[in-house]
Design an enzyme around this catalytic site. Structure first.
Site, PDB file in Angstrom:
ATOM      1  N   GLY A 160      58.814  37.913  11.490  1.00 42.60           N
ATOM      2  CA  GLY A 160      60.256  38.064  11.668  1.00 42.60           C
ATOM      3  C   GLY A 160      60.585  39.343  12.408  1.00 42.60           C
ATOM      4  O   GLY A 160      59.840  40.320  12.346  1.00 42.60           O
ATOM      5  N   ASN A 161      61.687  39.324  13.137  1.00 41.00           N
ATOM      6  CA  ASN A 161      62.164  40.542  13.788  1.00 41.00           C
ATOM      7  C   ASN A 161      63.646  40.403  14.078  1.00 41.00           C
ATOM      8  O   ASN A 161      64.191  39.299  14.099  1.00 41.00           O
ATOM      9  CB  ASN A 161      61.380  40.832  15.075  1.00 41.00           C
ATOM     10  CG  ASN A 161      61.452  39.702  16.077  1.00 41.00           C
ATOM     11  OD1 ASN A 161      62.495  39.452  16.679  1.00 41.00           O
ATOM     12  ND2 ASN A 161      60.347  38.993  16.272  1.00 41.00           N
ATOM     13  N   THR A 184      67.538  43.113  14.580  1.00 38.51           N
ATOM     14  CA  THR A 184      68.121  44.442  14.735  1.00 38.51           C
ATOM     15  C   THR A 184      67.662  45.381  13.625  1.00 38.51           C
ATOM     16  O   THR A 184      67.634  46.594  13.801  1.00 38.51           O
ATOM     17  CB  THR A 184      69.658  44.351  14.719  1.00 38.51           C
ATOM     18  OG1 THR A 184      70.075  43.686  13.521  1.00 38.51           O
ATOM     19  CG2 THR A 184      70.162  43.569  15.920  1.00 38.51           C
ATOM     20  N   PHE A 185      67.277  44.819  12.473  1.00 39.20           N
ATOM     21  CA  PHE A 185      66.832  45.630  11.338  1.00 39.20           C
ATOM     22  C   PHE A 185      65.455  46.218  11.567  1.00 39.20           C
ATOM     23  O   PHE A 185      65.085  47.232  10.978  1.00 39.20           O
ATOM     24  CB  PHE A 185      66.799  44.777  10.063  1.00 39.20           C
ATOM     25  CG  PHE A 185      65.845  43.622  10.147  1.00 39.20           C
ATOM     26  CD1 PHE A 185      64.500  43.776   9.863  1.00 39.20           C
ATOM     27  CD2 PHE A 185      66.295  42.367  10.537  1.00 39.20           C
ATOM     28  CE1 PHE A 185      63.616  42.713   9.947  1.00 39.20           C
ATOM     29  CE2 PHE A 185      65.424  41.293  10.628  1.00 39.20           C
ATOM     30  CZ  PHE A 185      64.082  41.470  10.337  1.00 39.20           C
ATOM     31  N   HIS A 230      61.120  44.927  12.138  1.00 38.50           N
ATOM     32  CA  HIS A 230      60.101  43.885  12.252  1.00 38.50           C
ATOM     33  C   HIS A 230      59.507  43.581  10.879  1.00 38.50           C
ATOM     34  O   HIS A 230      59.452  44.444  10.003  1.00 38.50           O
ATOM     35  CB  HIS A 230      58.985  44.328  13.203  1.00 38.50           C
ATOM     36  CG  HIS A 230      59.451  44.640  14.587  1.00 38.50           C
ATOM     37  ND1 HIS A 230      59.518  43.699  15.591  1.00 38.50           N
ATOM     38  CD2 HIS A 230      59.911  45.795  15.133  1.00 38.50           C
ATOM     39  CE1 HIS A 230      59.979  44.259  16.692  1.00 38.50           C
ATOM     40  NE2 HIS A 230      60.228  45.533  16.445  1.00 38.50           N
ATOM     41  N   ASP A 252      76.285  40.811   1.058  1.00 37.15           N
ATOM     42  CA  ASP A 252      76.020  40.052   2.289  1.00 37.15           C
ATOM     43  C   ASP A 252      75.305  38.750   1.959  1.00 37.15           C
ATOM     44  O   ASP A 252      74.358  38.348   2.630  1.00 37.15           O
ATOM     45  CB  ASP A 252      75.194  40.882   3.268  1.00 37.15           C
ATOM     46  CG  ASP A 252      75.260  40.336   4.696  1.00 37.15           C
ATOM     47  OD1 ASP A 252      76.212  39.581   5.006  1.00 37.15           O
ATOM     48  OD2 ASP A 252      74.373  40.660   5.507  1.00 37.15           O
TER      49      ASP A 252
END
EC number: 2.7.11.1
Length: 497
Positions: free
Chosen positions: A169-170, A172-173, A175, A290
């Site tokens: 997964g990757n 803006t947060f 990787h 969220d």
């Protein structure tokens, strides 16, 4: 002569739904010879291997093979993400990946040309051997960058954790990569290293991430489990956590450009698990803030699976003083109206982003509003306040809070389920249910005995819980009729003599 195996193949519709071509397949070798048979692996459809001809897509007649020996699946989060392929051992006699024994009920990420053996007979006794070679479509292999760690400046080892270059997964947060815990190695049994995930986030100098601080103190089966955190000299924060390999709830519901509904019973079980997690969080004075389809992860992409809440990046620890929150954060589509999003973005110009426009603030019930939106989507495939899809439309509709239960999608949904959604999507916070009240709602309470059976026996796979003493081994026959224990098998069947 009895055939060595038979195949229940994926249908044309299944493959078209995966983009017109199966992203990967298994090459079957049974009894020491290559059958030239391939089993396609398509998005969010389990491929089960074993002796059970009613449940498995690859049916083997070897008596050393378990009823369901192992399971394969593929997860696509979205069109831009790298497809992930997994294998899970469910057997009594063991499944081997590249010669190493897999731990039972554990899931492992696959790579191109991996060899899976379902029994390890001697070379002279090849008739007992079943080999599956995992092959990825050539167009997808280039998506993996073996030099990622060096390019990004990530460490390869942190204490006992060994970080691989395999991405799961990757964004803006940061990787998410696969990692192994070297302390779990068994000197007596040559196990394949168990897969974990490490989330790597770039921090501002001298700032410890509050997500890690919150998650380190939590321990609940429906909340992502964090084992260790570390910050390197480059201000990269490493969060070592469980790998949840079934994808998220959004991709599970996505069919093309649309979201589909799921059965009321399947929705109920997911809601029950989310409420368990929220009840635990709110008792700890933590608010997620969220909660949405994207942040609800599945252990396997099938009904009756365990779900896990993830992404606590904007979660709030109230520090036991029951303070109210005033920050405008979250995703507008799932956000309670009291959080303070405004349809007119110019309204933000005269206010600090760190303070809501509603000076009264908000509390943990904002998570219950989000659950109401999620439940509405699961039951109907429709987001309740989506309107024309613009942020302005969503915010305006949410403030009004009007629900339309006359839509045809609600025709097959029970009145109790509608009542539950209505009680969560109350614009008046006082009238909105909290997590404890949600667990006592008639929609939950009416099926509580069955939900607990599923939760402890199927979801948690253990014998904990105060009411388990009365549960018999035939629990499956006591489920509501609409519960689906496994994916339906495609009708097309091919038997090789």
């Amino acid at each position: 002569m009895r055939p060595l195996y038979s195949c229940n193949l994926a249908t044309k519709d299944d493959i078209e739904m995966a983009g017109g071509v199966a992203p990967a397949h298994l090459e079957v070798n049974v009894g020491g010879y290559n059958t030239e048979q391939t089993i396609p692996i398509v998005k969010h459809q389990l491929v089960k291997v074993g002796r059970n001809d009613k449940e498995c897509q690859l049916v083997l007649t070897n008596p050393s093979i378990s009823s369901v020996h192992c399971v394969f699946w593929c997860v696509f989060f979205d069109e831009d993400s790298i497809p992930m392929f997994y294998v899970k051992d469910c057997s009594l006699n063991g499944t081997y990946l590249n010669g190493l024994l897999l731990k039972r009920d554990k899931t492992y990420l696959l790579k191109h040309c991996d060899v899976i053996e379902l029994s390890q007979g001697s070379e002279e006794n090849d008739i007992k051997k079943t080999r599956l070679v995992f092959m990825i479509n050539d167009d997808l292999q280039s998506s993996l960058d073996p030099k990622l760690l060096d390019q990004m400046g990530f460490l390869r080892e942190v204490d006992q954790w060994e970080i691989t270059n395999r991405i799961v997964g990757n964004g803006t947060f940061g990787h998410v990569l696969i990692t192994h815990n070297s302390k779990e190695r068994d000197e007596d049994v040559c196990y394949h290293p168990e897969n974990y995930a490490v989330k790597i986030i770039k921090l501002k100098p001298n700032k410890f991430d509050k997500e890690a601080r919150i998650l380190l103190r939590l321990d609940h089966p429906n909340i992502i489990k964090v084992y260790h955190t570390f910050c390197d000299r480059n201000n990269h924060l490493y969060i070592f956590q469980d790998l949840i390999p079934g994808g998220d709830l959004f991709s599970y519901l996505a069919k093309g450009d649309c979201l589909t509904s799921m059965s009321e019973t399947e929705s109920l079980l997911i809601v029950f698990q989310i409420l368990q997690a929220l009840n635990y969080l709110h008792d700890q004075d933590i608010v997620h803030r969220d909660l949405k389809l994207d942040n609800i992860l599945l252990c396997t992409p099938e009904p009756c699976t365990r779900i896990v809440l993830a992404d606590f990046g904007i979660a709030k620890d109230l520090n036991s003083n029951k303070e109210r929150m005033h920050t405008v954060v979250g995703t507008p589509e799932y956000c309670a109206p009291e959080v303070g999003f405004r349809a007119n973005r110019k309204a933000y110009q005269s206010f600090s982003r760190a303070a809501t426009l509603e000076q009264r603030g908000y509390d943990s019930k904002c998570d219950l509003w989000s659950l109401g939106v999620i439940t509405h989507i699961m039951l109907t495939g429709i987001s309740p306040f989506y309107g024309d899809g613009s942020e302005r439309s969503i915010i305006q509709n949410a403030k009004i809070g009007k629900l339309n239960f006359k839509l045809k999608q609600w025709d097959i949904v029970s009145d109790n389920a509608k009542s539950f959604v209505k009680d969560l999507l109350q614009t008046d916070v006082v009238k909105r249910l909290n997590s404890k009240q949600g667990l006592k709602h008639i929609w939950i309470a009416k099926h509580l005995s069955q939900l607990e059976r599923l939760y402890y026996k199927k979801i948690l796979c253990n014998n904990e819980g105060p009411k388990l003493e009365s549960i018999n081994s035939d629990w499956k026959r006591k489920l509501p009729k609409s519960v689906i224990i496994s994916q339906a098998i495609p009708k097309k069947k091919k038997v090789l003599e």
